[in-house]
Motif scaffolding. Structure first.
Motif, mmCIF file in Angstrom:
data_model
loop_
_atom_site.group_PDB
_atom_site.id
_atom_site.type_symbol
_atom_site.label_atom_id
_atom_site.label_comp_id
_atom_site.label_asym_id
_atom_site.label_seq_id
_atom_site.Cartn_x
_atom_site.Cartn_y
_atom_site.Cartn_z
ATOM 1 N N PHE A 61 0.840 -1.280 0.078
ATOM 2 C CA PHE A 61 0.014 0.244 0.109
ATOM 3 C C PHE A 61 0.416 1.062 -0.067
ATOM 4 O O PHE A 61 0.487 2.016 -1.032
ATOM 5 N N LEU A 62 1.743 1.055 0.827
ATOM 6 C CA LEU A 62 3.038 2.434 0.948
ATOM 7 C C LEU A 62 3.749 3.036 -0.581
ATOM 8 O O LEU A 62 3.592 3.798 -1.074
ATOM 9 N N VAL A 63 4.054 1.546 -1.179
ATOM 10 C CA VAL A 63 4.727 1.599 -2.402
ATOM 11 C C VAL A 63 3.176 2.388 -3.511
ATOM 12 O O VAL A 63 3.840 3.509 -3.948
ATOM 13 N N TYR A 64 2.313 2.132 -3.335
ATOM 14 C CA TYR A 64 1.492 2.247 -4.503
ATOM 15 C C TYR A 64 1.168 3.224 -4.232
ATOM 16 O O TYR A 64 0.748 4.508 -4.663
ATOM 17 N N LYS A 65 0.645 3.746 -2.825
ATOM 18 C CA LYS A 65 0.520 5.437 -2.582
ATOM 19 C C LYS A 65 1.774 6.696 -3.380
ATOM 20 O O LYS A 65 1.105 7.175 -3.343
ATOM 21 N N LEU A 66 2.733 5.830 -2.981
ATOM 22 C CA LEU A 66 4.103 7.054 -3.583
ATOM 23 C C LEU A 66 4.078 6.926 -4.762
ATOM 24 O O LEU A 66 4.439 8.078 -5.205
ATOM 25 N N LEU A 143 -8.412 14.482 -12.738
ATOM 26 C CA LEU A 143 -7.594 14.397 -11.084
ATOM 27 C C LEU A 143 -8.665 13.654 -10.163
ATOM 28 O O LEU A 143 -8.381 13.156 -9.155
ATOM 29 N N GLN A 144 -9.587 14.460 -10.090
ATOM 30 C CA GLN A 144 -10.548 14.173 -9.522
ATOM 31 C C GLN A 144 -11.494 12.944 -8.674
ATOM 32 O O GLN A 144 -11.233 12.820 -8.406
ATOM 33 N N ASP A 145 -11.280 12.267 -10.743
ATOM 34 C CA ASP A 145 -11.533 11.338 -10.758
ATOM 35 C C ASP A 145 -10.438 10.331 -9.666
ATOM 36 O O ASP A 145 -10.680 9.510 -9.087
ATOM 37 N N THR A 146 -9.211 10.528 -9.751
ATOM 38 C CA THR A 146 -7.841 9.794 -9.556
ATOM 39 C C THR A 146 -7.567 9.991 -8.087
ATOM 40 O O THR A 146 -8.162 9.298 -7.120
ATOM 41 N N VAL A 147 -8.364 10.798 -7.979
ATOM 42 C CA VAL A 147 -7.668 10.377 -6.044
ATOM 43 C C VAL A 147 -9.275 10.124 -5.552
ATOM 44 O O VAL A 147 -9.506 9.667 -4.452
ATOM 45 N N PHE A 148 -10.695 9.953 -6.263
ATOM 46 C CA PHE A 148 -11.496 9.163 -6.017
ATOM 47 C C PHE A 148 -10.933 7.698 -5.691
ATOM 48 O O PHE A 148 -11.453 7.456 -4.396
ATOM 49 N N LYS A 149 -10.472 7.602 -6.729
ATOM 50 C CA LYS A 149 -10.267 5.893 -6.832
ATOM 51 C C LYS A 149 -9.309 5.808 -5.552
ATOM 52 O O LYS A 149 -9.335 5.074 -5.161
ATOM 53 N N LEU A 150 -8.681 6.824 -5.265
ATOM 54 C CA LEU A 150 -7.639 6.281 -4.383
ATOM 55 C C LEU A 150 -7.948 6.836 -2.598
ATOM 56 O O LEU A 150 -7.382 5.748 -1.809
ATOM 57 N N LYS A 155 -10.162 3.443 2.021
ATOM 58 C CA LYS A 155 -10.663 3.326 2.757
ATOM 59 C C LYS A 155 -10.790 1.337 2.794
ATOM 60 O O LYS A 155 -11.216 0.697 3.514
ATOM 61 N N LEU A 156 -10.494 0.653 1.199
ATOM 62 C CA LEU A 156 -10.573 -0.492 1.088
ATOM 63 C C LEU A 156 -9.407 -1.595 1.769
ATOM 64 O O LEU A 156 -9.392 -2.106 3.056
ATOM 65 N N LEU A 157 -8.379 -0.895 1.793
ATOM 66 C CA LEU A 157 -7.234 -0.975 2.821
ATOM 67 C C LEU A 157 -7.046 -0.524 4.176
ATOM 68 O O LEU A 157 -6.574 -1.966 4.947
ATOM 69 N N ARG A 158 -8.307 -0.056 4.681
ATOM 70 C CA ARG A 158 -8.492 0.402 5.850
ATOM 71 C C ARG A 158 -9.011 -0.907 6.629
ATOM 72 O O ARG A 158 -8.671 -0.667 7.295
ATOM 73 N N LYS A 159 -10.074 -1.210 5.855
ATOM 74 C CA LYS A 159 -11.109 -2.115 5.966
ATOM 75 C C LYS A 159 -10.324 -3.277 6.460
ATOM 76 O O LYS A 159 -10.425 -3.986 8.072
ATOM 77 N N ALA A 160 -9.434 -3.814 5.221
ATOM 78 C CA ALA A 160 -8.639 -4.902 5.139
ATOM 79 C C ALA A 160 -7.829 -5.028 6.495
ATOM 80 O O ALA A 160 -7.549 -5.796 7.386
#
Length: 192
Positions: A61-66, A143-150, A155-160
């Motif tokens: 997740f950290l790699v993906y976020k970066l 860009l807004q769509d990208t931010v929404f997807k991120l 949220k999914l990662l937090r739930k996991a």
């Protein structure tokens, strides 16, 4: 003497039966304790596996976020560069317009033709500006769509993460129950 001998033999048989009973109880408790140890070992291995998977998920997740942040920054930089280029082009066109306006003032004889060219130039600039605004709006929407997807992925990662944490707490509670069972078994006089 015979009565005493029979009485002693009966006591010996009773003692042997009692010893056999205690031995069977001890064997049963030993088997149960072995099952408890094996189950505890499996739980510890499962807990280690869960911890490893949780660590890997967190690192991924950290790699993906970066990477997503870098892509977003690059897209933002590209947009700023394009905006700078368009702004420069707009200034150039504005300077050209000012030159044309001066020529109109200086050349009264060509006033009508230059006025027509000036109107065409304004329409062209308006079309370009409208097109640029549409492109900019489209980029902002992307860009807004990208931010929404991120955010959704976050949220999914937090739930996991919460689910893994809950499983870890359950495993710790089971280990505590097994520890208490082990202590209770050790306190039983038959095991001593």
């Amino acid at each position: 003497g015979v009565l005493l001998y029979n009485h002693l033999q009966q006591k010996v048989r009773d003692a042997e039966a009692l010893a056999q009973k205690y031995k069977q109880q001890q064997d049963a408790l030993s088997a149960q304790l072995q099952v408890v140890y094996e189950h505890r070992s499996r739980l510890e291995r499962s807990l280690q596996k869960e911890r490893g998977e949780h660590k890997k998920t967190k690192e991924d997740f950290l790699v993906y976020k970066l990477e997503a942040q870098e892509a977003l920054n690059k897209e933002k930089q590209d947009s700023m560069n394009r905006y700078g280029a368009l702004s420069s082009q707009h200034k150039i066109l504005k300077n050209q317009h000012d030159d044309v306006k001066k020529q109109l003032l200086d050349l009264q004889l060509q006033h009508n033709s230059l006025k027509l060219e000036h109107r065409k130039s304004l329409e062209s600039q308006s079309q370009k500006l409208s097109q640029l605004q549409q492109e900019r709006d489209s980029e902002v929407t992307n860009l807004q769509d990208t931010v929404f997807k991120l955010r959704e992925e976050s949220k999914l990662l937090r739930k996991a993460h919460q689910e893994v944490h809950s499983q870890l707490l359950n495993a710790q509670a089971q280990m505590e129950e097994f520890r208490q069972l082990k202590e209770a078994l050790q306190k039983m006089p038959g095991l001593r």
